[in-house]
Design a protein around this motif. Structure first.
Motif, short mmCIF file in Angstrom:
data_model
loop_
_atom_site.label_atom_id
_atom_site.label_comp_id
_atom_site.label_asym_id
_atom_site.label_seq_id
_atom_site.Cartn_x
_atom_site.Cartn_y
_atom_site.Cartn_z
N GLN A 84 0.75 -1.20 -0.06
CA GLN A 84 -0.11 0.06 -0.01
C GLN A 84 0.90 1.17 0.01
N GLY A 85 0.41 2.13 -0.65
CA GLY A 85 1.09 3.52 -0.88
C GLY A 85 2.30 3.38 -1.71
N LYS A 90 -3.98 2.47 -7.14
CA LYS A 90 -4.36 3.68 -8.37
C LYS A 90 -4.09 2.70 -9.90
N THR A 112 -16.97 2.07 -0.47
CA THR A 112 -15.53 1.87 0.22
C THR A 112 -15.31 2.68 1.55
N LYS A 114 -12.52 3.81 1.89
CA LYS A 114 -11.34 4.73 1.53
C LYS A 114 -11.79 5.95 0.40
N GLU A 116 -10.94 9.02 0.26
CA GLU A 116 -10.11 9.97 -0.36
C GLU A 116 -9.39 9.49 -1.43
N PHE A 117 -9.10 8.11 -1.55
CA PHE A 117 -8.39 7.34 -2.32
C PHE A 117 -9.18 7.33 -3.78
N LYS A 120 -9.28 10.95 -5.50
CA LYS A 120 -8.02 11.47 -6.03
C LYS A 120 -8.17 10.99 -7.34
#
Length: 158
Positions: A84-85, A90, A112, A114, A116-117, A120
């Motif tokens: 992750q990250g 993405k 979800t 998540k 914010e993910f 984006k």
């Protein structure tokens, strides 16, 4: 392709890759974040899935489920915690959005934790009441958190 230090490639799985899918998803199923899907259900929907690999190690998965000629859903997005990250999630979502466009879909839904993910990546939050009933009765009713769901509904218009 090397991406954020990961030798990642994405592929459409075969039935021989069901164990790879389950390997990535199981920790999230145990946490209650992703619905459990047995091997038979994964096999039935194998054409919806993609798998991201770092060399030969499965590191991420997701599926594009079709609801109608207009609407699809990205579901079961999971990336191994140690990856992750690093852009794996993405790339998986971008791959599925491209597939959705090629199929002619106009909207892609995501439920979800998540938010914010997905924002984006161009998704916007919608009211859960706008989620198709067939989603609620086919999937959500199986969840241990139903009907008290904390997931956020988001949509991307293609």
């Amino acid at each position: 392709m090397k991406y954020y230090g990961v030798w990642m490639h994405i592929k459409k799985p075969t039935l021989n890759n069901i164990k790879d899918i389950q390997k990535v998803v199981i920790p999230y199923v145990e946490e209650g974040i992703i619905l459990k899907r047995d091997d038979d259900e994964v096999a039935t929907n194998i054409r919806s899935y993609i798998i991201a690999y770092d060399k030969n190690e499965p590191i991420g998965i997701a599926a594009l489920h079709i609801f109608s000629p207009i609407l699809g859903e990205i579901r079961s997005l999971a990336v191994k915690k140690e990856y992750q990250g690093k852009g794996v999630g993405k790339k998986i979502v971008e791959y599925l959005l491209e597939e959705a466009k090629k199929l002619g879909l106009k909207e892609v839904l995501a439920l979800t934790y998540k938010k914010e993910f997905f924002e984006k990546l161009g998704f916007i939050e919608i009211e859960k009441e706008k989620v198709p009933d067939k989603k609620i009765w086919a999937d959500c009713i199986k969840c241990k958190f139903f009907p008290n769901c904390n997931e956020i509904a988001l949509i991307k218009y293609l």
